[in-house]
Design a protein around this motif. Sequence first.
Motif, PDB file in Angstrom:
ATOM      1  N   SER A   7      57.553  54.692  64.175  1.00 14.43           N
ATOM      2  CA  SER A   7      56.467  55.614  64.118  1.00 14.43           C
ATOM      3  C   SER A   7      55.952  56.023  65.499  1.00 14.43           C
ATOM      4  O   SER A   7      55.227  56.851  65.420  1.00 14.43           O
ATOM      5  CB  SER A   7      55.270  55.153  63.046  1.00 14.43           C
ATOM      6  OG  SER A   7      54.727  53.833  63.778  1.00 14.43           O
ATOM      7  N   ASN A  12      54.275  62.488  64.910  1.00 16.60           N
ATOM      8  CA  ASN A  12      54.238  63.530  63.744  1.00 16.60           C
ATOM      9  C   ASN A  12      53.406  64.740  64.524  1.00 16.60           C
ATOM     10  O   ASN A  12      52.766  64.352  65.508  1.00 16.60           O
ATOM     11  CB  ASN A  12      53.156  63.035  62.457  1.00 16.60           C
ATOM     12  CG  ASN A  12      54.003  61.839  61.680  1.00 16.60           C
ATOM     13  OD1 ASN A  12      55.135  61.955  61.817  1.00 16.60           O
ATOM     14  ND2 ASN A  12      53.293  61.037  61.420  1.00 16.60           N
ATOM     15  N   ARG A 106      57.145  63.919  60.912  1.00 14.13           N
ATOM     16  CA  ARG A 106      56.654  64.541  59.578  1.00 14.13           C
ATOM     17  C   ARG A 106      55.906  65.709  60.347  1.00 14.13           C
ATOM     18  O   ARG A 106      54.997  65.641  61.368  1.00 14.13           O
ATOM     19  CB  ARG A 106      55.570  63.611  58.949  1.00 14.13           C
ATOM     20  CG  ARG A 106      54.529  64.321  57.903  1.00 14.13           C
ATOM     21  CD  ARG A 106      53.597  63.204  57.381  1.00 14.13           C
ATOM     22  NE  ARG A 106      54.274  62.528  56.573  1.00 14.13           N
ATOM     23  CZ  ARG A 106      53.841  61.315  55.822  1.00 14.13           C
ATOM     24  NH1 ARG A 106      52.580  60.900  56.399  1.00 14.13           N
ATOM     25  NH2 ARG A 106      54.362  60.825  54.897  1.00 14.13           N
ATOM     26  N   LYS A 128      62.516  72.192  58.555  1.00 17.59           N
ATOM     27  CA  LYS A 128      63.447  70.961  58.169  1.00 17.59           C
ATOM     28  C   LYS A 128      64.702  71.026  58.879  1.00 17.59           C
ATOM     29  O   LYS A 128      65.237  70.063  59.435  1.00 17.59           O
ATOM     30  CB  LYS A 128      63.624  71.068  56.534  1.00 17.59           C
ATOM     31  CG  LYS A 128      62.508  70.112  55.778  1.00 17.59           C
ATOM     32  CD  LYS A 128      63.362  69.566  54.602  1.00 17.59           C
ATOM     33  CE  LYS A 128      62.059  69.018  53.733  1.00 17.59           C
ATOM     34  NZ  LYS A 128      62.119  68.546  52.512  1.00 17.59           N
ATOM     35  N   ALA A 132      62.590  68.440  61.360  1.00 19.74           N
ATOM     36  CA  ALA A 132      61.444  67.707  60.559  1.00 19.74           C
ATOM     37  C   ALA A 132      61.799  66.601  59.391  1.00 19.74           C
ATOM     38  O   ALA A 132      62.897  67.013  58.712  1.00 19.74           O
ATOM     39  CB  ALA A 132      60.380  68.663  60.005  1.00 19.74           C
ATOM     40  N   ARG A 133      61.254  65.630  59.257  1.00 17.01           N
ATOM     41  CA  ARG A 133      61.915  64.694  58.089  1.00 17.01           C
ATOM     42  C   ARG A 133      61.146  65.084  56.896  1.00 17.01           C
ATOM     43  O   ARG A 133      61.505  65.489  55.792  1.00 17.01           O
ATOM     44  CB  ARG A 133      61.259  63.201  58.237  1.00 17.01           C
ATOM     45  CG  ARG A 133      61.401  62.432  57.209  1.00 17.01           C
ATOM     46  CD  ARG A 133      61.020  61.000  57.919  1.00 17.01           C
ATOM     47  NE  ARG A 133      59.448  60.658  57.490  1.00 17.01           N
ATOM     48  CZ  ARG A 133      58.789  60.479  58.384  1.00 17.01           C
ATOM     49  NH1 ARG A 133      58.955  60.473  59.524  1.00 17.01           N
ATOM     50  NH2 ARG A 133      57.301  60.443  58.126  1.00 17.01           N
ATOM     51  N   GLU A 134      59.539  65.470  56.915  1.00 15.89           N
ATOM     52  CA  GLU A 134      58.923  66.155  55.696  1.00 15.89           C
ATOM     53  C   GLU A 134      58.408  67.199  56.430  1.00 15.89           C
ATOM     54  O   GLU A 134      57.660  67.189  57.462  1.00 15.89           O
ATOM     55  CB  GLU A 134      57.745  65.017  55.391  1.00 15.89           C
ATOM     56  CG  GLU A 134      58.624  63.933  54.604  1.00 15.89           C
ATOM     57  CD  GLU A 134      57.534  63.109  54.219  1.00 15.89           C
ATOM     58  OE1 GLU A 134      57.130  62.921  53.000  1.00 15.89           O
ATOM     59  OE2 GLU A 134      57.045  62.202  54.961  1.00 15.89           O
ATOM     60  N   LEU A 346      53.770  64.241  49.056  1.00 15.00           N
ATOM     61  CA  LEU A 346      53.206  63.342  49.943  1.00 15.00           C
ATOM     62  C   LEU A 346      53.648  61.859  49.894  1.00 15.00           C
ATOM     63  O   LEU A 346      53.273  61.306  48.708  1.00 15.00           O
ATOM     64  CB  LEU A 346      51.815  63.720  50.317  1.00 15.00           C
ATOM     65  CG  LEU A 346      51.088  62.949  51.246  1.00 15.00           C
ATOM     66  CD1 LEU A 346      51.550  63.309  52.645  1.00 15.00           C
ATOM     67  CD2 LEU A 346      49.414  63.001  51.230  1.00 15.00           C
ATOM     68  N   PRO A 349      56.270  57.088  55.042  1.00 17.15           N
ATOM     69  CA  PRO A 349      57.773  57.002  55.401  1.00 17.15           C
ATOM     70  C   PRO A 349      58.243  55.702  55.141  1.00 17.15           C
ATOM     71  O   PRO A 349      57.482  54.721  55.088  1.00 17.15           O
ATOM     72  CB  PRO A 349      57.348  57.176  57.068  1.00 17.15           C
ATOM     73  CG  PRO A 349      56.225  56.896  57.287  1.00 17.15           C
ATOM     74  CD  PRO A 349      55.481  57.368  55.901  1.00 17.15           C
TER      75      PRO A 349
END
Length: 350
Positions: A7, A12, A106, A128, A132-134, A346, A349
Amino acid sequence: MFDKFFSYISHNIAIDLGTANSLVYVQDKGIVINEPSVVAINQKTGQVLAIGEEAKKMVGRTPAHIIATRPLVEGVVSDFEVTEQMLKYFIEKVHKRKFILGPRPRVIVGIPYGVTEVEKKAVKDATKNAGAREVFLIEEPMAAAIGARLPVQEAGGNFIIDIGGGTTEVAVISLGGIVIAKSLRVAGDRLNEDIIRYAQEEYRLLIGERAAETIKIGIGSAYPLKEKRELPLRGRNLVTGLPEEILVTDEGIRKALQKSVRQIVMAVKTTVEETPPELLADIMAKGIHLAGGGSLLKGLDILIQEEVKIPVRIIEDPMTAVVRGAGLVLENIDQLSETLTETEQLAPPR
């Protein structure tokens, strides 16, 4: 343990994907990118030659096979592949790597109010595909209000006007949601077009978008200025075909912008008229807040205040309001998740 470690590697991101400019906010770092939403492409090879500031310098100065294009029109994706390339450039510029070490970021993206499901999907898919992951979407007036530090989660009316390059968003916000809103395809770009048209009709002078924007910023106004101002305007005379320089005044430019400015003011008046009385009482006390680059048009705050009889003020650093608001949601996602347009996805992770 590894999730916690990764992280820190994969920050993000919040993105204000604007028609004129795109801004990127990175968690724990703030705004790290503020560049024009322009991409230069070699049409012969399909190769992307430049993105952002470098691409904007090429506008109107390239050979026929190289085009400098804006992949967003009026706040929505008009060229999916080019938008994807631009997002990929921004995301990789932030991370300076290809996501080998950990999870992808994210990303929260600001979108205009009232865009269709197809337009939302285009933004999410492009983001994406860009790495991007989310992807979460937040409507620009909500993001601008959060960026202006308005108490959007409280049971009280907050009135925000966000004037960008492609759209003007007028919204009343209460309890973390948009109560009433209007979205106009009249904003900074339209004002530039008004000046280009004025130069052609009044002086038979052909000018470019950059020259029009310089005049708009320099002497453009929505309300009479205290002192008369004028600036030189250079272009090509449409009759002789030769270069020419003329002097334009703030009064002439104000007249050129009048129709578009009136449309923005009418949208504000209509929104005020449709606002529930209880919320209107709050707004009269707090005032109307102006955000976005278009809010810097001289005298626009005075004109709106005169028309609706409510105090109007331009927020601090209005051009970055949307990305700052999206960034605050990113930093406080648990408390502000209801401000996102799609919260059902939402999830923490893994």
